[in-house]
Scaffold this motif. Structure first.
Motif, PDB file in Angstrom:
ATOM      1  N   SER A   1      44.703  32.801  46.844  1.00  0.00           N
ATOM      2  CA  SER A   1      44.996  34.141  47.342  1.00  0.00           C
ATOM      3  C   SER A   1      43.971  35.121  46.744  1.00  0.00           C
ATOM      4  O   SER A   1      43.531  34.949  45.604  1.00  0.00           O
ATOM      5  CB  SER A   1      46.421  34.538  46.968  1.00  0.00           C
ATOM      6  OG  SER A   1      46.647  34.320  45.593  1.00  0.00           O
TER       7      SER A   1
ATOM      8  N   ASN B   1      43.493  37.847  45.124  1.00  0.00           N
ATOM      9  CA  ASN B   1      43.917  38.867  44.151  1.00  0.00           C
ATOM     10  C   ASN B   1      43.415  38.441  42.777  1.00  0.00           C
ATOM     11  O   ASN B   1      43.230  37.244  42.536  1.00  0.00           O
ATOM     12  CB  ASN B   1      45.445  38.946  44.127  1.00  0.00           C
ATOM     13  CG  ASN B   1      46.078  37.570  43.969  1.00  0.00           C
ATOM     14  OD1 ASN B   1      46.153  36.806  44.936  1.00  0.00           O
ATOM     15  ND2 ASN B   1      46.486  37.240  42.769  1.00  0.00           N
TER      16      ASN B   1
ATOM     17  N   GLU C   1      52.793  33.222  50.562  1.00  0.00           N
ATOM     18  CA  GLU C   1      51.902  32.068  50.564  1.00  0.00           C
ATOM     19  C   GLU C   1      52.565  30.866  51.237  1.00  0.00           C
ATOM     20  O   GLU C   1      53.795  30.817  51.385  1.00  0.00           O
ATOM     21  CB  GLU C   1      51.515  31.679  49.132  1.00  0.00           C
ATOM     22  CG  GLU C   1      50.773  32.756  48.380  1.00  0.00           C
ATOM     23  CD  GLU C   1      51.720  33.698  47.654  1.00  0.00           C
ATOM     24  OE1 GLU C   1      52.922  33.730  47.997  1.00  0.00           O
ATOM     25  OE2 GLU C   1      51.249  34.401  46.757  1.00  0.00           O
TER      26      GLU C   1
ATOM     27  N   LYS D   1      38.325  35.914  40.284  1.00  0.00           N
ATOM     28  CA  LYS D   1      39.768  36.111  40.082  1.00  0.00           C
ATOM     29  C   LYS D   1      40.148  36.275  38.627  1.00  0.00           C
ATOM     30  O   LYS D   1      41.253  36.729  38.332  1.00  0.00           O
ATOM     31  CB  LYS D   1      40.534  34.894  40.617  1.00  0.00           C
ATOM     32  CG  LYS D   1      40.785  34.915  42.096  1.00  0.00           C
ATOM     33  CD  LYS D   1      41.687  33.767  42.492  1.00  0.00           C
ATOM     34  CE  LYS D   1      43.129  33.939  42.105  1.00  0.00           C
ATOM     35  NZ  LYS D   1      43.993  34.510  43.132  1.00  0.00           N
TER      36      LYS D   1
ATOM     37  N   SER E   1      49.815  38.914  45.555  1.00  0.00           N
ATOM     38  CA  SER E   1      48.920  38.443  46.617  1.00  0.00           C
ATOM     39  C   SER E   1      48.687  39.527  47.666  1.00  0.00           C
ATOM     40  O   SER E   1      49.590  40.295  47.984  1.00  0.00           O
ATOM     41  CB  SER E   1      49.516  37.210  47.296  1.00  0.00           C
ATOM     42  OG  SER E   1      49.559  36.133  46.401  1.00  0.00           O
TER      43      SER E   1
ATOM     44  N   HIS F   1      53.601  34.867  37.359  1.00  0.00           N
ATOM     45  CA  HIS F   1      52.393  34.678  38.178  1.00  0.00           C
ATOM     46  C   HIS F   1      52.184  35.812  39.172  1.00  0.00           C
ATOM     47  O   HIS F   1      51.067  36.166  39.479  1.00  0.00           O
ATOM     48  CB  HIS F   1      52.497  33.352  38.911  1.00  0.00           C
ATOM     49  CG  HIS F   1      51.223  32.942  39.582  1.00  0.00           C
ATOM     50  ND1 HIS F   1      50.125  32.524  38.878  1.00  0.00           N
ATOM     51  CD2 HIS F   1      50.857  32.916  40.884  1.00  0.00           C
ATOM     52  CE1 HIS F   1      49.148  32.247  39.716  1.00  0.00           C
ATOM     53  NE2 HIS F   1      49.560  32.474  40.946  1.00  0.00           N
TER      54      HIS F   1
HETATM   55 MG    MG Z   1      47.943  33.114  44.317  1.00  0.00          MG
END
Ligand code: MG
Ligand code: TXA
Length: 340
Positions: free
Chosen positions: A166, A168, A203, A78, A174, A251
């Motif tokens: 997640s 991504n 999420e 990630k 996501s 984020h």
């Molecule tokens: Mg995430």
């Protein structure tokens, strides 16, 4: 591509070179969400490999939570700052209780909403076999029991807790389809289990034990009103300190800049509407023509991606704050925040 390295050792030097390059998991397998695909995914996870899998919220980037190396690979794949703790996925409440001490209010939430889009953060049990990297040194652990049948089948087959953020690259939107996962992580993970788009599209809601009552750590796919109805009390608001780094400002960032609560797009802007009229000559998508917040949540990340591909600026219609609207607005504000 999976190449047997033993066979490669008998080969000539040139062939050996080729085999070693091909063995580097430079290709990500796309597995169908049937019995064979799930068995393959479970084998890869048990070997310490990374497998992205569908949940009802978003696709998760799974690794064996008991293995420090697998968990380290998640951070590596990630490109995520390593202070971010991860959510551990288990098939049922009984397994969750071998890992954390829930306490009465959180147990009531678990009994009501698991399996489902709810993550509970509670003190980790001394005997829990969870790699230290999962909690990033915190005395608490985040646990979730997903509802998606493919996630359930995978967790019962692999028989160990699976850490999964997640799926991504860090800081990006996501993924709600296997194609989104491959866009960001192809060549960086062993496989993705493809079960089509996720139903919820946001999420999970994260709730912590709190000092005197449960505290909201992240709004998400389960509406706060539903949680508060079961508790018979309001949730405490999270403190100013960032206990869930998913709360860091930029984020959920698309490449484009976002202008929120817009009445209409300005020239050069794409338009993300909510029960809004399309605007001629402008790339337009409507999160929900019937102004249904559940449908809007399911479409949010995929539509942001599509408009991001078409324009450097996106105007977004106002979204009501009720129900899943709170979580949609939370993600939109993060996506619109100045990039750090
Ligand atoms: Mg995430
Ligand atoms: O729906 C979801 O929750 C998805 C699917 C895959 O389950 N997972 C997900 O994970 O969104 P991730 O890593 O992107 O977000 C996890 C959030 C982070 O903000 C993290 O900081 C927070 O959970 N978290 C994890 N452990 C925590 C802890 N012990 N205390 C507070 N926050 C924690």
């Amino acid at each position: 591509m999976h190449v047997n390295l033993i066979g490669a050792l008998d080969a000539s030097p040139t062939q050996r070179q080729i085999h070693i390059v091909m063995d580097g998991r430079d290709q990500t397998e796309r597995l169908s969400a049937d019995r064979a695909g799930i068995a393959r995914a479970a084998d890869l996870l048990a070997e310490g490999g990374l497998v992205a899998f569908p949940t009802e919220t978003v696709y998760g980037l799974g690794g064996d939570a008991t293995g420090g190396l697998s968990v380290a690979r998640i951070f590596e794949a990630k490109g995520r700052p390593s202070f971010n703790p991860l959510i551990v996925h288990v098939p049922d409440l009984a397994t969750a209780e071998t890992l954390i001490d829930l306490g009465p209010p959180l147990r009531r939430l678990a009994e009501t909403f698991w399996p489902g889009p709810l993550t509970l953060v509670a003190p980790i049990r001394a005997e829990a076999e969870i790699a230290d990297l999962v909690t990033a040194g915190l005395p608490t652990l985040a646990v979730r029991v997903p509802l998606h049948p493919v996630a359930q089948a995978l967790l019962t087959t692999v028989e160990r807790p699976i850490a999964a953020p997640s799926a991504n690259p860090s800081g990006r939107i996501s993924p709600t389809t296997a194609d989104h996962v491959l866009d960001g992580l192809s060549g960086r993970i062993a496989a993705v289990l493809d079960a089509g788009p996720c139903d919820v599209g946001l999420e999970s809601t994260i709730i912590g034990a709190g000092e005197d009552r449960p505290v909201l750590l992240r709004p998400g796919g389960l509406a706060l009103e539903e949680i508060e109805a079961v508790l018979g009390a309001e949730l405490a608001a999270r403190g100013a300190d960032i206990t869930a780094p998913g709360q860091l400002s930029s984020h959920y960032a698309p490449g484009a800049t976002l202008r929120l609560n817009a009445a209409a797009p300005e020239s050069g802007e794409a338009w993300l509407g909510f029960g809004s009229e399309p605007v001629l000559g402008t790339p337009c998508l409507d999160l929900s023509p019937s102004r249904d917040l559940t449908e809007a949540a399911a479409n949010l990340f995929a539509y942001l991606r599509r408009l991001d591909d078409q324009s450097a600026r996106i105007a977004v219609a106002p979204i009501p704050e009720t129900g899943l609207g709170a979580a949609i607005n939370d993600r939109l504000h993060r996506a619109a925040a100045p990039r750090s």
